[in-house]
Design a protein around this motif. Structure first.
Motif, mmCIF file in Angstrom:
data_model
loop_
_atom_site.group_PDB
_atom_site.id
_atom_site.type_symbol
_atom_site.label_atom_id
_atom_site.label_comp_id
_atom_site.label_asym_id
_atom_site.label_seq_id
_atom_site.Cartn_x
_atom_site.Cartn_y
_atom_site.Cartn_z
ATOM 1 N N CYS A 253 0.815 -1.227 0.000
ATOM 2 C CA CYS A 253 0.000 0.000 0.000
ATOM 3 C C CYS A 253 0.853 1.284 0.000
ATOM 4 C CB CYS A 253 -0.910 -0.029 1.226
ATOM 5 S SG CYS A 253 -2.054 1.340 1.304
ATOM 6 N N TYR A 254 0.590 2.154 -0.973
ATOM 7 C CA TYR A 254 1.276 3.456 -1.056
ATOM 8 C C TYR A 254 0.920 4.346 0.130
ATOM 9 C CZ TYR A 254 3.603 4.034 -5.602
ATOM 10 O OH TYR A 254 4.475 3.980 -6.647
ATOM 11 N N GLU A 255 -0.299 4.152 0.630
ATOM 12 C CA GLU A 255 -0.761 4.987 1.743
ATOM 13 C C GLU A 255 -0.173 4.506 3.067
ATOM 14 O OE1 GLU A 255 -2.264 7.688 1.085
ATOM 15 O OE2 GLU A 255 -2.619 7.243 -1.031
ATOM 16 N N CYS B 195 -5.114 -0.353 2.189
ATOM 17 C CA CYS B 195 -6.315 0.414 1.848
ATOM 18 C C CYS B 195 -7.142 -0.250 0.746
ATOM 19 C CB CYS B 195 -5.940 1.849 1.468
ATOM 20 S SG CYS B 195 -5.319 2.075 -0.213
ATOM 21 N N GLY B 196 -6.460 -0.943 -0.185
ATOM 22 C CA GLY B 196 -7.182 -1.605 -1.278
ATOM 23 C C GLY B 196 -7.597 -0.657 -2.399
ATOM 24 N N GLN B 197 -7.300 0.648 -2.244
ATOM 25 C CA GLN B 197 -7.783 1.660 -3.192
ATOM 26 C C GLN B 197 -6.652 2.364 -3.959
ATOM 27 O OE1 GLN B 197 -11.058 2.000 -3.613
ATOM 28 N NE2 GLN B 197 -11.428 0.536 -1.958
ATOM 29 N N CYS B 198 -5.505 2.519 -3.344
ATOM 30 C CA CYS B 198 -4.427 3.295 -3.970
ATOM 31 C C CYS B 198 -3.890 2.525 -5.187
ATOM 32 C CB CYS B 198 -3.321 3.574 -2.956
ATOM 33 S SG CYS B 198 -2.334 2.130 -2.550
ATOM 34 N N CYS C 172 -2.117 -0.797 -4.317
ATOM 35 C CA CYS C 172 -3.050 -1.852 -3.885
ATOM 36 C C CYS C 172 -3.839 -2.385 -5.090
ATOM 37 C CB CYS C 172 -4.023 -1.321 -2.835
ATOM 38 S SG CYS C 172 -3.330 -1.207 -1.175
HETATM 39 ZN ZN ZN Z 1 -3.260 1.066 -0.643
#
Ligand code: ZN
Length: 218
Positions: free
Chosen positions: A185-187, A193-196, A199
């Motif tokens: 995860c970049y965040e 997060c599953g969104q960045c 991910c």
């Molecule tokens: Zn992420």
């Protein structure tokens, strides 16, 4: 083939896959090196240490903080936003990073009589980093050998693989569980997060391979 291998381990998915490949390559011994260069996600270093624990190989953590101090980029300057503008390198590009890493790895390899150095760079899911391309790796190998009178081969087994093919490779080696230990995860969120973009790319690779990602997501 050389009887010893050195793996550049970032704690990420690609370098973990390289570690698995090196461990399965039939060499006499494998060791790893990771770099502390002031990166945004300190968890990467811990993940690298966890992975070598599972693999049963020694690791060296090299302090390379000067790399982060030399330039303004979003990976080592936490105030800077992670972004990519058209026609520009991503803000996460750390100039010189792989060149510094490979030079240091070359010295370690030379000292230890290692002739095979693994790095998990990949042209396929192109991130826009020029120091992940095969032209650079070939040039770095030649420069290192000219500079140090060595016969080191820089192995890039993932260069032309997609993320799906990388996941399939780990599945074949029976080491998919290693991916549960890897921070993507970049965040920097745990669970991820599953969104960045990082991910998303990871999840796409697992989906393509028809394999469930062992990592917990939010
Ligand atoms: Zn992420």
């Amino acid at each position: 083939m050389s009887s010893k291998a050195l793996v550049l381990l970032s704690g990420g998915q690609d370098s973990a896959t390289c570690l698995a490949i090196a461990c399965d390559s039939g060499v006499e011994s494998v060791q790893a090196v990771t770099f502390d260069y002031g990166q945004r996600h300190r968890i990467e270093i811990e993940k690298a240490q966890t992975l070598v624990g599972i693999a049963g190989v020694p690791i060296r953590v090299i302090n390379a903080g000067f790399i982060g101090e030399l330039s303004q980029n979003a990976l080592t300057n936490f105030d800077q936003e992670i972004s990519q503008k058209p026609g520009e390198l991503p803000s996460t590009f750390v100039p010189g990073r792989n060149l510094f890493f490979l030079s240091i790895a070359g010295v370690i390899a030379r000292q230890a009589g290692i002739e095979r150095v693994y790095i998990g760079v990949c042209e396929t899911d192109f991130s826009g980093y020029p120091d992940c391309r095969s032209a650079f790796i070939e040039s770095a190998q030649r420069s290192i050998n000219l500079a140090m009178e060595t016969r080191i081969t820089i192995a890039t087994p993932l260069m032309y693989l997609t993320k799906t093919e990388t996941v399939q490779l780990m599945a074949q080696q029976g080491k998919l569980a290693w991916y549960a230990e890897i921070h993507t995860c970049y965040e920097g969120q745990v669970p991820a997060c599953g969104q960045c973009p990082a991910c998303q790319l990871r999840l796409k690779g697992f989906k393509g391979a028809g394999v469930v990602d062992p990592l917990p997501y939010q």
